[in-house]
Design an enzyme around this catalytic site. Structure first.
Site, PDB file in Angstrom:
ATOM      1  N   GLY A  10       0.806  -1.215   0.000  1.00  0.00           N
ATOM      2  CA  GLY A  10       0.000   0.000   0.000  1.00  0.00           C
ATOM      3  C   GLY A  10       0.834   1.257   0.000  1.00  0.00           C
ATOM      4  O   GLY A  10       1.983   1.267  -0.474  1.00  0.00           O
ATOM      5  N   THR A  88      -4.613  -1.421   9.356  1.00  0.00           N
ATOM      6  CA  THR A  88      -5.059  -1.643  10.735  1.00  0.00           C
ATOM      7  C   THR A  88      -6.255  -0.714  10.971  1.00  0.00           C
ATOM      8  O   THR A  88      -6.133   0.299  11.662  1.00  0.00           O
ATOM      9  CB  THR A  88      -3.921  -1.302  11.716  1.00  0.00           C
ATOM     10  OG1 THR A  88      -3.345  -0.039  11.336  1.00  0.00           O
ATOM     11  CG2 THR A  88      -2.817  -2.336  11.697  1.00  0.00           C
ATOM     12  N   SER A 127       3.132  -1.437  10.213  1.00  0.00           N
ATOM     13  CA  SER A 127       1.806  -0.829  10.404  1.00  0.00           C
ATOM     14  C   SER A 127       1.781  -0.101  11.736  1.00  0.00           C
ATOM     15  O   SER A 127       2.528  -0.441  12.653  1.00  0.00           O
ATOM     16  CB  SER A 127       0.711  -1.901  10.484  1.00  0.00           C
ATOM     17  OG  SER A 127       0.738  -2.775   9.403  1.00  0.00           O
ATOM     18  N   PHE A 159       7.032   7.077   9.572  1.00  0.00           N
ATOM     19  CA  PHE A 159       6.629   8.475   9.809  1.00  0.00           C
ATOM     20  C   PHE A 159       6.440   9.260   8.510  1.00  0.00           C
ATOM     21  O   PHE A 159       6.256  10.480   8.552  1.00  0.00           O
ATOM     22  CB  PHE A 159       7.668   9.178  10.687  1.00  0.00           C
ATOM     23  CG  PHE A 159       7.736   8.612  12.081  1.00  0.00           C
ATOM     24  CD1 PHE A 159       6.798   8.974  13.039  1.00  0.00           C
ATOM     25  CD2 PHE A 159       8.716   7.689  12.435  1.00  0.00           C
ATOM     26  CE1 PHE A 159       6.836   8.449  14.331  1.00  0.00           C
ATOM     27  CE2 PHE A 159       8.766   7.154  13.719  1.00  0.00           C
ATOM     28  CZ  PHE A 159       7.825   7.533  14.670  1.00  0.00           C
ATOM     29  N   LYS A 217       4.682   6.240  17.959  1.00  0.00           N
ATOM     30  CA  LYS A 217       3.999   6.498  16.683  1.00  0.00           C
ATOM     31  C   LYS A 217       2.615   7.109  16.924  1.00  0.00           C
ATOM     32  O   LYS A 217       2.242   8.107  16.299  1.00  0.00           O
ATOM     33  CB  LYS A 217       3.882   5.184  15.891  1.00  0.00           C
ATOM     34  CG  LYS A 217       3.095   5.291  14.613  1.00  0.00           C
ATOM     35  CD  LYS A 217       3.747   6.217  13.599  1.00  0.00           C
ATOM     36  CE  LYS A 217       2.762   6.615  12.527  1.00  0.00           C
ATOM     37  NZ  LYS A 217       3.295   7.584  11.594  1.00  0.00           N
ATOM     38  N   CYS A 273      -4.470   8.370   8.711  1.00  0.00           N
ATOM     39  CA  CYS A 273      -3.793   8.125   9.996  1.00  0.00           C
ATOM     40  C   CYS A 273      -4.337   8.888  11.188  1.00  0.00           C
ATOM     41  O   CYS A 273      -4.594   8.283  12.233  1.00  0.00           O
ATOM     42  CB  CYS A 273      -2.311   8.427   9.839  1.00  0.00           C
ATOM     43  SG  CYS A 273      -1.504   7.320   8.689  1.00  0.00           S
ATOM     44  N   ARG A 448      -8.712  26.147   2.268  1.00  0.00           N
ATOM     45  CA  ARG A 448      -7.271  25.882   2.394  1.00  0.00           C
ATOM     46  C   ARG A 448      -6.443  27.154   2.342  1.00  0.00           C
ATOM     47  O   ARG A 448      -5.208  27.090   2.281  1.00  0.00           O
ATOM     48  CB  ARG A 448      -6.823  24.948   1.256  1.00  0.00           C
ATOM     49  CG  ARG A 448      -7.445  23.577   1.312  1.00  0.00           C
ATOM     50  CD  ARG A 448      -6.902  22.789   2.481  1.00  0.00           C
ATOM     51  NE  ARG A 448      -7.415  21.433   2.484  1.00  0.00           N
ATOM     52  CZ  ARG A 448      -6.912  20.468   3.245  1.00  0.00           C
ATOM     53  NH1 ARG A 448      -5.905  20.706   4.043  1.00  0.00           N
ATOM     54  NH2 ARG A 448      -7.430  19.269   3.236  1.00  0.00           N
TER      55      ARG A 448
END
Ligand code: NAD
Ligand code: UDX
Length: 481
Positions: A10, A88, A127, A159, A217, A273, A448
Site C-alpha cells: 500500500g 489496521t 503498520s 513516519f 507512533k 492516519c 485551504r
C-alpha cells in the site's frame, strides 16, 4: 544476501520497500499483497498510488532487487526479515467499535507467517498498531510453531507523510526501532539498524524498547493533529474577532519552542492516519483506566469535526440559508495536495453536508478518479480502510454529484465554489473567467487559504477564507455551528 519480504503493497509498503531496495542494492526486497490488482499495478507503468518521485525509484530497481508478487507464502518462507505493513482499520463492530484498531489483517498475517516459516525470522511491525501488539503477535507466532524457529518481533513505525513520501524516506527526521531487551532482541535490532544505516546517519536511528516504539507512533500523530486542531480552533475565534489566522500562526510559530510548521488553518485534517490513530490512543487510555487522558485527545477530533461542519454551515448560511438545487463546484477532493488519496478527506464530509442540504455538486480533482469519488460518497464511515478488493467496486452513483476533468467545467454555471485541497494549480486559475461563467452573486469558500481574498473581492466574488476577516456580506449572515 539478506532477503526482505513486505506484506502489504500500500501507501507505506510500496514506497518504503522501493527506497530500501534503491539504497541497499545487496538486499532482495519482495513486496507481496493479497490484492492481485494492486500487485499488477505495481508491476505496470501505472503505479497504484500517485506519489512524486516514486515512479523514478521503482523504475530504477524493479526487476533488479525489487519485486512485487502475490506468491505470499513462498516469499515469506524465504525471507530473513518480514515487514508487516497491512492495514489496521478502526473496528466497525463489536468490542471497541468506532475506536479500537481492528487487527484482523495483522493477526491473519502473523498466523500465516507461523505456518509457512521454516527458518528464523525477524518480524517487523511497520503498520501503526496499539501498544502491546508485539506481545500478541509474539504469542501467535510462538504458539503456532513447533519447529523450533526463533521469531524476533521489532516495532519500526513509519513516519512518512503522503505527497512527500520519497523525500521523507530519503531524509527521515528519525528512524525508530523498538525491540526486546534480550541478546536475541538486540541482535535483531542491530540487523535492522544496519539496513537503514545504508543511507540514514546512525545518530538518527533511535532504538527503544518495543512499547516505547509502538506508543511513540501514536503519540507523534496525536501531537501533529493536535497542532492542527489548535490552529483551527483559533481560526474560529479569528473570524469572530477580525484577527487573521495566518498572522496569528506566524507570530505564534516564531517562538522557537513552538516552531512554524504544521500551523496552517484548514477545513480540517484528513488522511488515513490522524483520526484512526487518535481513536486508537483514546481506546488504549480508556482500557488503562485513564478517562481524563482519553477525553483530552477526544477534543482534537471534536474540533476537527466542528471545523468541517462550521465550513458547511458558513457556506449554506451565506447563500441565503439554502443550497437546494444550487450548483456548488468543489475544487479538490484528495485529503492534501500531491496525492490521489481520499481516505478520511474532509471533502467527503463537506460534500455529504452539501448533498444533505440538496445541493448539486460538481467536483474536480487532478488526481482522484470519478469511480473513487463516487465510492467515497457512497461508503459508510471507516469502511474505506479495508483491502480495496473488499470494498464495493460499483457503488450506486450519487447522482447529485458529478465529476469534471477541468476546474473551469466544474465551476461553469455554479452559484458557489469551495476549495477543499491546496493543489498548486488552484492558485493559478483564471478567476475572472470563472467569475464570468458563474451565477451572481458568486461565492468562493476557501477551505485551504490558497487564494488571495482581496484580489477575488475586486473581481466581484463574495469570499470566505478560513480564519480571515469576514467581508460585510458574511458578517450579515452569521453561521450557526
Ligand atoms: P493500505 O491500505 O494502502 O495498504 C495495506 C495493504 O495491505 C493493502 O493493499 C491490503 O490489500 C494489504 N493486506 C491486507 N492484509 C494482507 C495480508 N494478510 N497479506 C498481504 N497483504 C495484505 O494501507 P497503508 O496506508 O499502506 O497503511 C498501512 C499501515 O501503515 C497502517 O497501519 C497505517 O496506519 C500505517 N501508516 C500509514 C501511513 C500513510 O501515510 N498511509 C503512514 C504511516 C503509517
Ligand atoms: C501524517 C503524518 O504527518 C505522518 O508523519 C504519518 O506517518 C502519517 O500521517 P499524512 O496524513 O500523509 O501524514 O499527511 P500530513 O501532511 O500529516 O497531513 C494530514 C492532514 O492534515 C491533511 O489533510 C493536511 O491537509 C492537514 N494539515 C496539515 C492541515 O490542515 N494543516 C497543516 O498545517 C498541516
Amino acid at each position: 544476501m539478506v532477503k526482505i519480504c513486505c506484506l502489504g503493497a500500500g501507501y507505506v509498503g510500496g514506497p518504503t520497500m522501493a527506497v530500501i531496495a534503491l539504497k541497499c542494492p545487496a538486499i532482495e526486497v519482495v513486496v507481496v499483497d493479497i490484492s492481485t490488482t494492486r500487485i499488477s499495478a505495481w508491476n505496470s507503468d501505472q503505479l497504484p498510488i500517485y506519489e512524486p518521485g516514486l515512479d523514478d525509484v521503482v523504475k530504477q530497481c524493479r526487476g533488479r532487487n525489487l519485486f512485487f508478487s502475490t506468491d505470499i507464502e513462498k516469499h515469506v518462507s524465504e525471507a530473513d526479515i518480514i515487514f508487516v505493513s497491512v492495514n489496521t482499520p478502526t473496528k466497525t463492530r463489536g468490542l471497541g467499535a468506532g475506536k479500537a484498531a481492528d487487527l484482523t489483517y495483522w493477526e491473519s498475517a502473523a498466523r500465516m507467517i507461523a505456518d509457512v516459516s521454516k527458518s528464523d525470522k525477524i518480524v517487523v511491525e511497520k503498520s501503526t498498531v496499539p501498544v502491546k501488539t508485539a506481545e500478541a503477535i509474539e504469542k501467535i507466532l510462538t504458539h503456532n510453531n513447533n519447529k523450533g524457529i526463533n521469531f524476533q518481533i521489532l516495532s519500526n513505525p513509519e513516519f512518512l507523510a503522503e505527497g512527500t513520501a520519497i523525500q521523507d524516506l530519503f531524509k527521515p527526521d528519525r528512524v525508530l526501532i523498538g525491540g526486546r531487551e534480550t541478546p536475541e532482541g538486540c541482535k535483531a535490532v542491530e540487523l535492522l539498524k544496519s539496513v537503514y544505516a545504508n543511507w540514514v546517519p546512525e545518530d538518527q536511528i533511535i532504538t527503544t524498547n518495543l512499547w516505547s516504539a509502538e506508543l511513540s507512533k501514536l503519540a507523534a500523530n496525536a501531537f501533529l493533529a493536535q497542532r492542527i486542531s489548535s490552529v483551527n480552533a483559533i481560526s474560529a475565534l479569528c473570524e469572530a474577532t477580525g484577527a487573521d489566522v495566518a498572522e496569528v500562526a506566524y507570530s505564534v510559530g516564531k517562538d522557537s519552542r513552538i516552531g512554524p510548521k504544521f500551523l496552517n488553518a484548514s477545513v480540517g485534517f484528513g488522511g488515513s492516519c490522524f483520526q484512526k490513530d487518535i481513536l486508537n490512543l483514546i481506546y488504549i487510555c480508556e482500557c488503562n483506566g485513564l478517562p481524563e487522558v482519553a477525553d483530552y485527545w477526544k477534543q482534537v477530533i471534536k474540533i476537527n469535526d466542528y471545523q468541517k461542519s462550521r465550513f458547511v454551515n458558513r457556506l449554506v448560511s451565506s447563500m441565503f440559508n439554502t443550497v437546494a438545487g444550487k450548483k456548488i463546484a468543489v475544487l479538490g477532493f484528495a485529503f492534501k495536495k500531491d496525492t490521489g488519496d481520499t481516505r478520511e478527506t474532509p471533502a467527503i464530509d463537506v460534500c455529504k453536508g452539501l448533498l444533505g442540504d440538496k445541493a448539486k455538486i460538481s467536483i474536480y480533482d487532478p488526481q482522484v478518479t470519478e469511480d473513487q469519488i463516487q465510492r467515497d460518497l457512497a461508503m459508510n464511515k471507516f469502511d474505506w480502510d479495508h483491502p480495496i478488493h473488499l470494498q464495493p467496486m460499483s457503488p450506486t452513483a450519487v447522482k447529485e454529484a458529478s465529476v469534471e476533468w477541468d476546474a473551469y467545467e466544474a465551476t461553469k454555471g455554479a452559484h458557489g465554489v469551495c476549495i477543499l485541497t491546496e493543489w498548486d494549480e488552484f492558485k493559478k486559475l483564471d478567476y475572472e473567467k470563472i467569475y464570468e461563467n458563474m451565477q451572481k452573486p458568486a461565492f468562493i469558500f476557501d477551505g485551504r487559504n490558497v487564494v488571495d481574498p482581496e484580489k477575488l473581492r475586486k473581481i466581484g466574488f463574495i469570499v470566505y477564507s478560513i480564519g480571515k476577516p469576514l467581508d460585510a456580506w458574511l458578517k450579515d449572515m452569521p453561521a450557526v455551528a
